[in-house]
Design an enzyme around this catalytic site. Sequence first.
Site, PDB file in Angstrom:
ATOM      1  N   ASP A 270       0.841  -1.338  -0.159  1.00 15.22           N
ATOM      2  CA  ASP A 270      -0.052  -0.003   0.072  1.00 15.22           C
ATOM      3  C   ASP A 270       0.998   1.218   0.123  1.00 15.22           C
ATOM      4  O   ASP A 270       2.129   1.312  -0.552  1.00 15.22           O
ATOM      5  CB  ASP A 270      -0.916  -0.075   1.195  1.00 15.22           C
ATOM      6  CG  ASP A 270      -2.165   0.678   0.974  1.00 15.22           C
ATOM      7  OD1 ASP A 270      -2.209   1.881   0.748  1.00 15.22           O
ATOM      8  OD2 ASP A 270      -3.329   0.013   0.885  1.00 15.22           O
ATOM      9  N   HIS A 293       2.277   1.980  -3.055  1.00 12.44           N
ATOM     10  CA  HIS A 293       1.028   2.615  -3.773  1.00 12.44           C
ATOM     11  C   HIS A 293       1.604   4.272  -3.810  1.00 12.44           C
ATOM     12  O   HIS A 293       0.894   4.950  -3.867  1.00 12.44           O
ATOM     13  CB  HIS A 293      -0.272   2.714  -3.107  1.00 12.44           C
ATOM     14  CG  HIS A 293      -0.979   1.401  -3.251  1.00 12.44           C
ATOM     15  ND1 HIS A 293      -2.289   1.051  -2.899  1.00 12.44           N
ATOM     16  CD2 HIS A 293      -0.506   0.342  -4.168  1.00 12.44           C
ATOM     17  CE1 HIS A 293      -2.525   0.077  -3.175  1.00 12.44           C
ATOM     18  NE2 HIS A 293      -1.414  -0.782  -3.996  1.00 12.44           N
TER      19      HIS A 293
END
Length: 446
Positions: A270, A293
């Site tokens: 993430d 991310h």
Amino acid sequence: MHLQIPIITLFTLFMILLASLVLCNSSYVVEPLDQTNSEYYYNSLDGRLIKTKHQHFGQIARTNRDNFLSSKSRGMVNVDDFGAHADGRDDREAFKKAWNEACSKGSILVVPKNKIYRLKPISFSGPCQPNTSFMLYGTIEAWPQLSAYTDRQHWIVFDSVTNFSVEGGGTFNGNGKKWWKNSCKYNNYLTCNDEPRPHAVTFYGCKNLRVENLRFKDPQKMHVSFERCFNVFVSNLVMRAPQNSPNTDGIHVTETKNIDITDCDIGTGDDCISIISGSKNVQATNITCGPGHGISIGSLGRDNTEAEVSNVVVKRATLIGTKNGVRIKTWQGGSGYARNIKFMDIEMQNVTNPIIIDQSYCDQTKPCKEQNKGVRLSRVLYQNIRGTSASEVAITFECSKIVPCREIYLQDVILEQEEGSGGTIATCKNVKYVNRGKFYPQCSPA
């Protein structure tokens, strides 16, 4: 004639001399912590950091290691001496006893190297004597049975500790794979039900904190979270989790003020760094991110909440093969603001969405309804950002009709496509921006 000096005069001179020696050698000294920063002073009588005045962002008080008392004077508290076995059994009780000893005396809690200690959920709570330290040389591994986690939000918590450091080169292993299997983001055959998972390590309500020279591996959810902390220095952290591990943010910052993050290497499933509401004066420098991310402000404003984020600087970062580069994400229906944000001197290598603002963020299975308010974004700078995009769209400004993005500045931004001779494009909606210097790809006329 012999010179005679009264006895009382000799006694007076002796007392003056003695007082001078005491004053010269006294530990009651208040001296500057840093000659370049007069915000905090170190009182060596009791080890406290004394705040003298408010300082603006950029002059975060850092508790230098040299200002901690020496190891000999502070003493060592070894978890093995309190019954830790490092043999697969739960060592939580031994760690609690060692912590209570170190905390009460301002000592150094030592977790020896070349050993793996398993712990069920545990909280190391303050207040403690000043300059308590947690030296992790070995590995602390999360207890594997999920039933032991009556609190599904936390595994290890450092709570309300001041003038505190955690370092040593060791590893926090969250043993997270069992937790990931219950997530729809990891297993496509499951339905999403927001099953809570613990953050691996949480610092809550800590002040004048150092966290450095540590490794984090396979967290249940986020690697490390700073919540409601003040004056934090984070350095030389290495974080590793698989690219498909769900919600395993690297460094998560919430309601924290004056935090400096530097020289960290983060590869995860993430956001490498996520900064959410209540955070102010945040600086991240020399960050390597990938996979993951990207580096994110947000998400902000979920469930119609109010968000406030300001004075954020991300400088000298390298993002490699990430889903996003530098991102700001807000939900519709929220309120508040994100402002005074700088992304500077950043290299993108094969990043899918190098620059993105998304004011219609919707991380749920059901479509999000359009709403008539949103979090305001303003005074955002993108400067000297270069590299390659894995997709055609290198820049996305998806701003709100209700609260358009304002005062967006771009200077020397060049993002080309990773493969082939095709160019890149920018999609820009509801944004007022100014560009200086080189800017590619440019927004198409509205």
